[in-house]
Motif scaffolding. Sequence first.
Motif, short mmCIF file in Angstrom:
data_model
loop_
_atom_site.label_atom_id
_atom_site.label_comp_id
_atom_site.label_asym_id
_atom_site.label_seq_id
_atom_site.Cartn_x
_atom_site.Cartn_y
_atom_site.Cartn_z
N LEU A 96 50.87 48.73 37.19
CA LEU A 96 50.60 48.03 35.93
C LEU A 96 51.48 48.58 34.81
O LEU A 96 52.03 47.83 34.02
CB LEU A 96 49.12 48.17 35.54
N ARG A 97 51.60 49.90 34.76
CA ARG A 97 52.43 50.53 33.73
C ARG A 97 53.88 50.10 33.86
O ARG A 97 54.51 49.71 32.88
CB ARG A 97 52.33 52.05 33.82
N LEU A 98 54.39 50.12 35.07
CA LEU A 98 55.78 49.74 35.29
C LEU A 98 56.03 48.27 34.97
O LEU A 98 57.09 47.90 34.47
CB LEU A 98 56.20 50.04 36.73
N ALA A 99 55.04 47.42 35.26
CA ALA A 99 55.17 45.98 35.00
C ALA A 99 54.85 45.62 33.56
O ALA A 99 55.15 44.52 33.11
CB ALA A 99 54.27 45.19 35.95
N GLY A 100 54.21 46.54 32.83
CA GLY A 100 53.86 46.27 31.44
C GLY A 100 52.72 45.26 31.30
O GLY A 100 52.69 44.48 30.35
N ILE A 101 51.79 45.29 32.24
CA ILE A 101 50.64 44.38 32.16
C ILE A 101 49.34 45.18 32.16
O ILE A 101 49.32 46.35 32.56
CB ILE A 101 50.65 43.33 33.30
N ARG A 102 48.27 44.53 31.71
CA ARG A 102 46.99 45.22 31.54
C ARG A 102 45.90 44.76 32.49
O ARG A 102 44.90 45.46 32.64
CB ARG A 102 46.50 45.03 30.11
N ARG A 103 46.05 43.58 33.09
CA ARG A 103 44.97 43.04 33.93
C ARG A 103 45.55 42.32 35.13
O ARG A 103 46.61 41.69 35.01
CB ARG A 103 44.14 42.02 33.14
N VAL A 104 44.84 42.40 36.25
CA VAL A 104 45.26 41.66 37.44
C VAL A 104 44.04 41.17 38.21
O VAL A 104 42.99 41.81 38.21
CB VAL A 104 46.16 42.50 38.39
N PRO A 105 44.20 40.02 38.88
CA PRO A 105 43.14 39.55 39.76
C PRO A 105 42.99 40.48 40.97
O PRO A 105 43.97 41.12 41.39
CB PRO A 105 43.63 38.17 40.22
N VAL A 106 41.79 40.55 41.51
CA VAL A 106 41.52 41.34 42.71
C VAL A 106 41.05 40.39 43.80
O VAL A 106 40.20 39.53 43.56
CB VAL A 106 40.44 42.41 42.43
N VAL A 107 41.62 40.53 45.00
CA VAL A 107 41.28 39.67 46.12
C VAL A 107 40.76 40.52 47.29
O VAL A 107 41.03 41.72 47.37
CB VAL A 107 42.49 38.81 46.59
N ASP A 108 40.04 39.84 48.19
CA ASP A 108 39.58 40.52 49.40
C ASP A 108 40.66 40.46 50.47
O ASP A 108 41.77 39.98 50.21
CB ASP A 108 38.25 39.92 49.88
N SER A 109 40.34 40.89 51.67
CA SER A 109 41.34 40.95 52.73
C SER A 109 41.83 39.57 53.17
O SER A 109 42.90 39.45 53.76
CB SER A 109 40.80 41.72 53.94
N GLN A 110 41.08 38.51 52.86
CA GLN A 110 41.50 37.14 53.17
C GLN A 110 42.24 36.48 52.02
O GLN A 110 42.65 35.32 52.11
CB GLN A 110 40.29 36.27 53.56
N GLY A 111 42.39 37.17 50.90
CA GLY A 111 43.10 36.62 49.75
C GLY A 111 42.21 35.85 48.79
O GLY A 111 42.71 35.24 47.85
N ALA A 112 40.89 35.88 49.01
CA ALA A 112 39.96 35.18 48.12
C ALA A 112 39.67 36.04 46.89
O ALA A 112 39.49 37.26 46.98
CB ALA A 112 38.67 34.86 48.85
N LEU A 113 39.63 35.39 45.75
CA LEU A 113 39.37 36.06 44.48
C LEU A 113 37.97 36.68 44.48
O LEU A 113 36.99 36.01 44.79
CB LEU A 113 39.49 35.04 43.35
N VAL A 114 37.91 37.97 44.14
CA VAL A 114 36.61 38.66 44.07
C VAL A 114 36.38 39.35 42.73
O VAL A 114 35.27 39.77 42.44
CB VAL A 114 36.44 39.69 45.21
N GLY A 115 37.43 39.52 41.92
CA GLY A 115 37.24 40.21 40.67
C GLY A 115 38.51 40.32 39.86
O GLY A 115 39.51 39.66 40.14
N ILE A 116 38.43 41.16 38.87
CA ILE A 116 39.55 41.43 37.99
C ILE A 116 39.49 42.92 37.64
O ILE A 116 38.41 43.48 37.47
CB ILE A 116 39.50 40.55 36.72
N ILE A 117 40.65 43.54 37.57
CA ILE A 117 40.71 44.95 37.16
C ILE A 117 41.64 45.06 35.97
O ILE A 117 42.67 44.39 35.94
CB ILE A 117 41.15 45.88 38.32
#
Length: 150
Positions: A96-117
Amino acid sequence: MKVGEYCSRAVITIDSDADLTAAAHMMRDHHVGFLIVVVPGQTVREPVGVLTDRDIVLQVLAKNVDPAALTVGDIMTREPMIAREEDDLGELLQGLRLAGIRRVPVVDSQGALVGIISVDDAIEVIAGLLADVSGSIRHQQQREWRTRKI
C-alpha cells in the motif's frame, strides 16, 4: 497477522453500470469515500474496480464533464490492488505504501469479495499491539518498584 483477521466485513459495493450521481449519493449516505465496483447480476461478487470520491472530483467535476453522461465503469480504477484473506498484513502495508493507496478490497480464495482493509484498520491493530507492549513494560516496572520496597 493475516489480512482476513483485521479487515472490515462491512463493504459498500456499486454496480459498474450505475450512474455517478448514484455513486455520490451512496458515498454520502454511507459516509464513505471508497466504493468497490462489481459487475451487476453476478452471483459471486468479484471486485472489478474501485471508485473514490477523489476520482469523481478529479476526473469529472474538475474537467467540467457532465456526470450524467458517465457511469461508474467509465471512471473507476480498473484492476485495483486486491488483498487475499490469507495475505500477510505487514506485506500488504508495504505494498500500500509503495502504491500510495490507503484501502483495498479483500477476497477469499475463490476471488469473492469478503471485506475491505485500510491503513486505518492497520493503525488500529498496531496501536493495540503497542498498548499491550506498553502495558507489559509498565507492569514489569511496577513489580520492580514493589520488590524494592520490600
